[in-house]
Design an enzyme around this catalytic site. Structure first.
Site, PDB file in Angstrom:
ATOM      1  N   ALA A  72       2.346 -30.921   6.837  1.00 28.07           N
ATOM      2  CA  ALA A  72       1.227 -31.397   7.652  1.00 28.07           C
ATOM      3  C   ALA A  72       1.448 -32.863   8.025  1.00 28.07           C
ATOM      4  O   ALA A  72       2.367 -33.500   7.524  1.00 28.07           O
ATOM      5  CB  ALA A  72      -0.059 -31.243   6.865  1.00 28.07           C
ATOM      6  N   GLY A 118       3.094 -27.067   4.923  1.00 25.10           N
ATOM      7  CA  GLY A 118       2.612 -26.180   5.979  1.00 25.10           C
ATOM      8  C   GLY A 118       3.751 -25.471   6.696  1.00 25.10           C
ATOM      9  O   GLY A 118       3.587 -24.345   7.180  1.00 25.10           O
ATOM     10  N   GLU A 121       4.516 -22.611   4.638  1.00 22.68           N
ATOM     11  CA  GLU A 121       3.405 -21.648   4.717  1.00 22.68           C
ATOM     12  C   GLU A 121       3.494 -20.843   6.011  1.00 22.68           C
ATOM     13  O   GLU A 121       3.179 -19.657   6.037  1.00 22.68           O
ATOM     14  CB  GLU A 121       2.069 -22.381   4.618  1.00 22.68           C
ATOM     15  N   GLU A 143       2.594 -30.343  -1.880  1.00 20.15           N
ATOM     16  CA  GLU A 143       1.232 -30.899  -1.714  1.00 20.15           C
ATOM     17  C   GLU A 143       0.683 -31.546  -2.982  1.00 20.15           C
ATOM     18  O   GLU A 143      -0.014 -32.555  -2.926  1.00 20.15           O
ATOM     19  CB  GLU A 143       0.265 -29.798  -1.263  1.00 20.15           C
TER      20      GLU A 143
END
Ligand code: NAI
Length: 682
Positions: A72, A118, A121, A143
């Site tokens: 992110a 992300g 993901e 994270e």
């Protein structure tokens, strides 16, 4: 779907076989991140895919040479200020990943280089993951290092794919996984050489093989009867590394899995809520601050000066520090010559260096041989005229150092850096013997060199600005964080650390057991208790630094410390100090009951550190508050989740912290007198 139209970051291209290749090449950025504009475009593209003729497959691929997607955009986390806003942000990401997972054609993430957060993901939402098997491929969910957890469905999808133990390990540690291991764990379907990436991807889409399933054993670890048992085991491991009140994110990951695994829809909802709560909480906000502080220090190593092509480092002094500095520079690829008066000291370093290289380059025999080749014993100092950087790390003695500089100056290349690792002697004093005193600069490493990320770049009033900038650049070249500091007693880190350690010694003098004192510091979030730290550094060294500081600052040296040193109790190296040691390892002290007021003792130790930080800022030892916090975090390990000493004081309220210090001054002496710098801060 129309190719190549109106997108800034994505380039959709359909090939002859009807496969849609979604190329991500984020505009004005060297790395791809899943920032809002990139996600918004992806959302639109997915709507278009669904509303037009379905492609035979969709492939996500990065056009950046360095890797796939780096996660992110962390900057976006700093502007979120309430839970609702955070939930919305996370849910949008989840929705996009769900859209990808629901596409009615095969989907592939074709990955090279880094694939983080992300980005991974997104790959998890695809049917297949195909990775380049080269050494730069790294998959991770880091994270937790920022005080949060995966929020785009990662906590839901990863345990399903590879079972709980491996998934938890990846999410709880944030550590990167290479291609080979990722294949072995089942995180990816194929790991292939670069030239095979496209053919393998096309074939997978055409053949559409059955989707990866976890092994029976892996699946069993998620079973509702196994989860409570496994949860307790995982919690035990986590508790050893991080306290829940300091670092809530790992506990939230375990909770999500243990409570909601059987209901993926609910689990996703809870993932969003939990992530939102974490991201606006103090731990995440402070760890995000630390992330940016690291970037700030790294940037201090960037300079317009082009004379930064350092290749050869000459280190003088093969002791504790010089030896490790030489080994570290060789590990980082520099040609290194190591000089000492005694051959046997260099021989010891060669052994230590081999150990370091073996640890850092596990199994890479050729790499270890190369590093050993780069590190050359040089008893006669033949490396001096060839070196681009000379690092002096001989005994802490003014005459010895000055004598050496006189001899070095005429032999060194005129533009080579002349640096000293002195931890206490003012540069103004050391440089008086030089024809060009402006060329001497401090390059102050911390012990142990291979573990401490910070280097203080120490300058006196007359140090050349250009020299200081080039030295900072060198520090980043050896993968260390440079912090420019003014030459003065203890520079920054030792000056702030020492009053805290001495306060702990005083509390010990009052009869509080060492283990109780250290535990109180650990409860604050320090990586090691002050007395265990004093034993590690050496009580003789602590005494000498304390003596130097006491001459110029309000620091009194506790009598008990002098006595211990006189008695030969020097800490770990002598087998006895605040603790006892056997073969270098601390003998576990007996459990003692102690009715102390931990809160007040914690305040005393930390208060000294904070007050000294304010003094350093007032005296401009460093340029600003951020650099001060960065220095103390990276130089001492100061509780990162508190964002640094000054950030901590600010969160407590400058005014109220100052009042607390005044109270302590009444009870515990002038060392607590609030520094005049508080007025400006408040
Ligand atoms: P050390 O006593 O372990 O090593 C000093 C080495 O220098 C010895 O091997 C000695 O033989 C050699 N030496 C002395 N004079 C020499 C000369 N004229 N030419 C060539 N070699 C010579 O000392 P240590 O602890 O490594 O400290 C070195 C410097 O680093 C000091 O300035 C110290 O203040 C500083 N420092 C020490 C830290 C520590 O934790 N020990 C931390 C940060 C800085």
């Amino acid at each position: 779907m129309a190719d190549n139209k109106h997108y800034s970051h994505w380039k959709p291209l359909t090939d002859a076989e009807g496969i849609l290749w979604l190329h991500l090449d984020q505009q004005n950025s060297s790395t791809n991140v899943l920032c809002v504009p990139v996600l918004e475009e992806l959302e639109t593209i997915l709507v278009e895919i669904k509303s037009s003729h379905l492609p035979s497959g969709v492939v996500f691929v990065s056009d950046k040479e360095s890797g796939f997607i780096a996660g992110a955009d962390i900057k976006e986390f700093t502007v979120i200020d309430n839970v609702d806003q955070a939930v919305k942000h996370v849910q949008r990401g989840q929705r996009i990943m769900d859209e990808i997972a629901a596409l009615k054609c095969p989907t592939v993430a074709m990955i090279h280089g880094y694939c983080m957060g992300g980005g991974f993901e997104l790959a998890l939402a695809c049917d297949y993951r195909i990775v380049d098997d080269g050494p730069t491929t790294r998959l991770s969910l880091p994270e937790v290092q920022l005080g949060i957890h995966p929020g785009f469905g990662g906590t839901v999808r990863l345990p399903r794919l590879i079972g709980a133990p491996a998934a938890m390990d990846i999410m709880l540690t944030g550590k990167p996984i290479n291609a080979r291991k990722a294949k072995k764990l089942g995180m990816v379907d194929y790991a292939v050489p670069t030239r095979q990436l496209i053919p393998a991807t096309k074939k997978t889409i055409m053949d559409h093989p059955p989707l990866h399933q976890p092994t029976k054993m892996q699946a069993l670890t998620n079973h509702m009867l196994i989860r409570p048992i496994l949860k307790q085991m995982i919690l035990k491991t986590v508790a050893k590394k991080a306290r829940k009140d300091h670092y809530p994110a790992p506990y939230a990951i375990i909770d999500l899995w243990a409570k909601y695994f059987d209901d993926p829809v609910k689990m996703l909802e809870e993932e969003a809520k939990s992530e939102a709560r974490l991201v606006i909480g103090p731990t995440a906000q402070n760890l995000i601050r630390v992330f940016f502080l690291r970037e700030t220090l790294k940037a201090l190593g960037k300079t317009e000066n082009t004379n930064t092509n350092f290749k050869h480092v000459h280190v003088i002094g093969a002791g504790v520090m010089g030896g490790d500095i030489a080994a570290w520079c060789a590990l980082r690829g520099f040609q290194v010559t190591l000089q000492d008066r005694h051959e046997k000291n260099i021989a010891k370093v060669m052994k230590r260096a081999h150990k370091l290289f073996s640890k850092k380059m596990r199994g890479n025999r050729l790499g270890i041989i190369d590093a050993m080749d780069r590190l050359q014993p040089d008893i006669k100092g033949l490396g001096v005229p060839k070196a681009d950087v000379v690092i002096e790390a001989i005994v802490e003695n003014i005459e010895a150092k000055q004598g050496l500089y006189k001899e070095l100056e005429s032999r060194m290349k005129s533009d080579a850096l002349l640096t000293t690792n002195t931890s206490s002697i003012p540069l103004e004093v050391l440089s008086t013997v030089l024809k060009n005193p402006e060329r001497l600069v401090g390059l102050h490493f911390f012990n142990p060199v291979a573990q401490m990320p910070l280097i203080e770049i120490v300058t006196a009033n007359n140090t050349s600005k250009e020299v200081a900038e080039r030295t900072a650049a060198f520090a980043t070249q050896i993968d260390r964080l440079p912090l420019p500091v003014k030459s003065g007693p203890g520079f920054l880190v030792n000056r702030i650390l020492m009053p805290y350690m001495l306060e702990a010694v005083r509390i010990h003098e009052e009869g509080v057991p060492a283990s109780v004192i250290d535990k109180i510091a650990l409860q604050f979030g320090m990586p090691m208790g002050p007395l265990a730290l004093a034993d590690t550094v050496g009580l003789d060294i602590c005494l000498s630094v304390a003596g130097i500081l006491s001459k110029e600052l309000d620091v009194t040296v506790p009598e008990s410390l002098k006595k211990m040193v006189e008695e030969g109790k020097l800490g770990a190296k002598s087998g006895s100090g605040f603790y006892e040691y056997s073969e270098g390892k601390q003998v576990k002290p007996e459990k003692t009951e102690s009715n102390v007021d931990s809160h007040s003792l914690q305040d005393r130790m930390i208060g000294r550190m904070i007050n000294e930080s304010v003094a350093c800022l007032r005296e401009s030892v460093v340029a600003n508050k951020d650099q001060l916090d960065a220095g103390v975090i990276f130089g001492t390990g100061f509780s990162p989740f508190r964002g640094g000493p000054l950030n901590y004081a600010q969160s407590e309220g400058y005014q109220s912290y100052q009042t607390r210090l005044s109270e302590m001054e009444k009870n515990h002496g002038t060392g607590f007198k609030p520094d005049s710098g508080w007025e400006k801060l408040a």
